[in-house]
Design a protein around this motif. Structure first.
Motif, PDB file in Angstrom:
ATOM      1  N   SER A 126     -82.545 -56.218  34.085  1.00 10.03           N
ATOM      2  CA  SER A 126     -83.277 -57.434  34.468  1.00 10.03           C
ATOM      3  C   SER A 126     -84.632 -57.481  33.779  1.00 10.03           C
ATOM      4  N   GLN A 127     -85.277 -56.331  33.740  1.00  9.96           N
ATOM      5  CA  GLN A 127     -86.578 -56.222  33.071  1.00  9.96           C
ATOM      6  C   GLN A 127     -86.462 -56.574  31.591  1.00  9.96           C
ATOM      7  N   LEU A 128     -85.426 -56.034  30.931  1.00 13.42           N
ATOM      8  CA  LEU A 128     -85.242 -56.290  29.506  1.00 13.42           C
ATOM      9  C   LEU A 128     -84.980 -57.771  29.238  1.00 13.42           C
ATOM     10  N   CYS A 129     -84.181 -58.407  30.083  1.00 11.90           N
ATOM     11  CA  CYS A 129     -83.888 -59.836  29.882  1.00 11.90           C
ATOM     12  C   CYS A 129     -85.163 -60.677  29.906  1.00 11.90           C
ATOM     13  N   LEU A 130     -86.064 -60.386  30.824  1.00 10.63           N
ATOM     14  CA  LEU A 130     -87.333 -61.115  30.868  1.00 10.63           C
ATOM     15  C   LEU A 130     -88.186 -60.803  29.645  1.00 10.63           C
ATOM     16  N   SER A 131     -88.156 -59.562  29.199  1.00  7.30           N
ATOM     17  CA  SER A 131     -88.911 -59.185  27.992  1.00  7.30           C
ATOM     18  C   SER A 131     -88.416 -59.965  26.777  1.00  7.30           C
ATOM     19  N   LEU A 132     -87.099 -60.129  26.670  1.00  4.84           N
ATOM     20  CA  LEU A 132     -86.535 -60.859  25.530  1.00  4.84           C
ATOM     21  C   LEU A 132     -87.013 -62.308  25.530  1.00  4.84           C
ATOM     22  N   GLU A 133     -87.090 -62.915  26.710  1.00  2.00           N
ATOM     23  CA  GLU A 133     -87.581 -64.299  26.778  1.00  2.00           C
ATOM     24  C   GLU A 133     -89.071 -64.370  26.455  1.00  2.00           C
ATOM     25  N   ARG A 134     -89.826 -63.362  26.907  1.00  2.00           N
ATOM     26  CA  ARG A 134     -91.260 -63.342  26.600  1.00  2.00           C
ATOM     27  C   ARG A 134     -91.519 -63.123  25.110  1.00  2.00           C
ATOM     28  N   LEU A 135     -90.654 -62.369  24.460  1.00  5.58           N
ATOM     29  CA  LEU A 135     -90.807 -62.147  23.015  1.00  5.58           C
ATOM     30  C   LEU A 135     -90.760 -63.455  22.235  1.00  5.58           C
ATOM     31  N   GLN A 136     -89.963 -64.395  22.736  1.00  2.00           N
ATOM     32  CA  GLN A 136     -89.755 -65.639  22.004  1.00  2.00           C
ATOM     33  C   GLN A 136     -90.962 -66.572  22.067  1.00  2.00           C
ATOM     34  N   ILE A 137     -91.856 -66.350  23.034  1.00  2.00           N
ATOM     35  CA  ILE A 137     -92.938 -67.313  23.293  1.00  2.00           C
ATOM     36  C   ILE A 137     -93.808 -67.551  22.067  1.00  2.00           C
ATOM     37  N   LYS A 138     -94.300 -66.459  21.470  1.00  2.00           N
ATOM     38  CA  LYS A 138     -95.240 -66.613  20.348  1.00  2.00           C
ATOM     39  C   LYS A 138     -94.646 -66.158  19.026  1.00  2.00           C
ATOM     40  N   THR A 139     -93.327 -66.017  18.995  1.00  3.66           N
ATOM     41  CA  THR A 139     -92.668 -65.644  17.754  1.00  3.66           C
ATOM     42  C   THR A 139     -92.320 -66.905  16.974  1.00  3.66           C
ATOM     43  N   LYS A 140     -92.588 -66.883  15.681  1.00  7.74           N
ATOM     44  CA  LYS A 140     -92.407 -68.085  14.863  1.00  7.74           C
ATOM     45  C   LYS A 140     -90.929 -68.383  14.601  1.00  7.74           C
ATOM     46  N   ASN A 141     -90.076 -67.379  14.738  1.00  3.54           N
ATOM     47  CA  ASN A 141     -88.668 -67.536  14.390  1.00  3.54           C
ATOM     48  C   ASN A 141     -87.794 -67.541  15.641  1.00  3.54           C
ATOM     49  N   GLU A 142     -86.607 -68.116  15.530  1.00  7.28           N
ATOM     50  CA  GLU A 142     -85.599 -67.937  16.571  1.00  7.28           C
ATOM     51  C   GLU A 142     -85.067 -66.522  16.420  1.00  7.28           C
ATOM     52  N   ILE A 143     -85.249 -65.714  17.448  1.00  6.40           N
ATOM     53  CA  ILE A 143     -84.866 -64.306  17.364  1.00  6.40           C
ATOM     54  C   ILE A 143     -83.354 -64.174  17.537  1.00  6.40           C
ATOM     55  N   HIS A 144     -82.718 -63.472  16.624  1.00  9.94           N
ATOM     56  CA  HIS A 144     -81.276 -63.238  16.685  1.00  9.94           C
ATOM     57  C   HIS A 144     -81.029 -61.939  17.441  1.00  9.94           C
ATOM     58  N   ARG A 145     -80.075 -61.973  18.367  1.00 12.92           N
ATOM     59  CA  ARG A 145     -79.833 -60.839  19.244  1.00 12.92           C
ATOM     60  C   ARG A 145     -78.449 -60.253  18.984  1.00 12.92           C
ATOM     61  N   ILE A 146     -78.394 -58.923  18.892  1.00 15.13           N
ATOM     62  CA  ILE A 146     -77.136 -58.208  18.704  1.00 15.13           C
ATOM     63  C   ILE A 146     -77.038 -57.140  19.789  1.00 15.13           C
TER      64      ILE A 146
END
Length: 529
Positions: free
Chosen positions: A172-192
């Motif tokens: 659950s913690q990691l899922c929220l971190s992944l969404e927070r990473l996207q906030i100020k990242t210029k690119n759409e982050i690809h997840r594997i």
């Protein structure tokens, strides 16, 4: 021509550059999962990759990703994160993929709880192209400006052993971190995501990408063969140990043998008995042993030295532990997925049957093991139930989010939270109750109309955040030090130490130790062999 073409008849990569990269690391022919996954990754699709152990999952993710970011790297910007559930797995992955990164002239580093302060500063001042880390350390990075700046051009996240995170608060913690990473990242982050054992792949895929993104499920459904003997011993653990020694000698095993148990207590007792009964080299590996001791054992495995390594789940995941011909399990593994992960550590190369011995003195275990084997033949793996709605995890992230962005609009924070799959059903009332509690504890401050909040500037708010990065329960531990070699051996829980006195004997690392003294101020137990 596509960036990657496959000669299906010969099962070879026909694109010259990619082909050479795989050939250079020993893949003359693609494995089934690599044939399916590499084109999707090169198309920059979010992917959940599920395949048996030894099928080259790590390579099918890292090599195409590294080739992608080679021409896009920017000084002091992290372009890819590789997240694993264990520090030991971090170190192992680093040793395994550093060559792939260096082949692309990319810089790679590890950052986790064991990283020294000097290395932490060096990474912060000079960020790598690729960073290997854990879920807890990622939360830490999201709260520090230097690291946020380094992550502002992130393009890829690879999450290893996804199944280990699905059913826990760490996930659950990691899922929220992944969404927070996207906030100020210029690119759409690809997840594997990578895993060998997932019983509910659709849920796992949504866990990986969140509620608003699509993903490709790439699943090698071929079943690995398991050549397993099941032995019932009519006796006690002492008799089990005798039978294990006889079996290893009879089979003339010359490589290391992994012996899994279901608890640290079992591993300590069994290894102690084995050491008394045989001249074979017997080592121990579990989470309460010191990092130095664990790494020494991992090196023995990589070097292929004969003997028995008694272990718990600490060696269950994808550590590259060299040539292991046989895995023994004491008692029932309890789950199909545990069986596949643990017995699957043997003969870790494509096409070989995993070889195992499951031995028990419990008749119920014998019947349970047979049922597990039948389920494996049917391809039936337990579902890992998603850990939904962890409000304590949410509270911690809401404070972290205010450290990340400053003033936080509550509507935006709720939308971000609901994009994380384990929090998709959270209501506005529940969300606001968490914020109210944080405000009551003076960890955050609302604006006048309660449409925004910010972190309380007081020190204890920051202290709360950094002292609660881990969702793993924090148990006070005492360090055990061999006074003769001045060597840190491992740790003991405070509750266990409380029952010990000077000159008492206890077992750790499979050996007996006598207590010289217990220092309550430094939380240290000084011992003699």
């Amino acid at each position: 021509m596509n960036e990657l073409d496959l000669d299906k008849k010969n099962n070879k990569i026909t694109h010259p550059e990619i082909s050479q990269k795989f050939k250079s690391i020993g893949f003359e022919n693609l494995t089934e999962i690599q044939k399916q996954a590499i084109p999707k990754i090169l198309e920059e699709k979010n992917c959940l990759i599920i395949a048996p152990t030894g099928s080259g999952k790590t390579e099918c993710a890292t090599i195409p990703v590294f080739s992608k970011i080679k021409n896009r790297k920017i000084p002091n910007k992290i372009k890819a994160l590789y997240v694993t559930p264990l520090r030991a797995l971090n170190r192992d992955v680093f040793k395994r993929i550093i060559r792939y990164a260096e082949n692309e002239e990319l810089k790679i580093e590890i950052r986790h709880g064991d990283t020294s302060q000097s290395n932490r500063k060096r990474i912060a001042d000079n960020p790598p192209d690729i960073l290997i880390t854990t879920p807890e350390t990622l939360v830490n990075l999201l709260s520090q400006k230097k690291h946020l700046d380094a992550l502002s051009d992130l393009e890829w996240i690879i999450i290893d052993e996804v199944h280990e995170l699905l059913a826990s608060e760490r996930g659950s913690q990691l899922c929220l971190s992944l969404e927070r990473l996207q906030i100020k990242t210029k690119n759409e982050i690809h997840r594997i995501g990578l895993s060998a054992t997932v019983g509910n792949p659709e849920d796992a895929g949504r866990f990986l990408v969140g509620t608003e993104r699509k993903f490709e499920l790439i699943h090698d459904t071929s079943l690995r063969n398991y050549d397993v003997d099941v032995v019932f011993v009519d006796g006690i653990m002492d008799d089990v140990a005798t039978k294990i020694i006889e079996y290893v000698k009879k089979e003339q095993i010359t490589s290391p043998v992994l012996l899994f148990t279901n608890s640290r207590g079992e591993s300590e007792r069994l290894s102690s008995i084995l050491k008394q009964k045989t001249l074979l080299n017997v080592e121990l590996h579990h989470g309460s042993l010191s990092r130095q001791v664990r790494e020494e054992t991992e090196d023995i495995l990589r070097e292929g030295k004969s003997g028995i390594v008694v272990c718990t789940s600490s060696l269950e995941l994808g550590l590259d532990i060299g040539s292991v011909e046989l895995v023994i399990h004491y008692g029932s593994p309890r789950q199909v997925s545990k069986f596949m992960q643990r017995i699957g550590r043997s003969k870790h190369s494509k096409g070989d049957s995993a070889r195992g011995l499951i031995i028990t003195e419990n008749p119920d275990d014998e019947f349970e093991i047979q049922a597990i084997i039948e389920r494996i033949k049917e391809g039936s793996i337990e579902e890992q139930k998603i850990h939904y709605g962890s409000l304590d995890v949410l509270a911690h992230h809401l404070v972290g989010l205010s450290m990340q962005v400053g003033n936080v609009p509550i509507e935006s924070a709720l939308k971000l939270t609901k994009r994380a799959y384990p929090f998709q059903h959270i209501t506005l009332e529940e969300f606001f109750d968490v914020l109210e509690l944080l405000a009551l504890r003076e960890l955050i401050i609302f604006n006048e109309d309660k449409t925004e909040y910010k972190k309380n500037s007081a020190f204890f708010s920051t202290k709360y955040h950094f002292q609660n990065l881990s969702t793993i329960p924090d148990i006070l531990k005492f360090k055990v030090v061999d006074t003769i070699e001045n060597k840190f051996i491992g740790t003991l829980d405070q509750r266990f130490v409380g029952d010990l006195d000077k000159d008492e004997i206890f077992v750790l690392r499979g050996s007996q130790w006598r207590i010289l003294n217990i220092d309550q101020n430094t939380f240290k137990v000084n011992v003699l062999p």
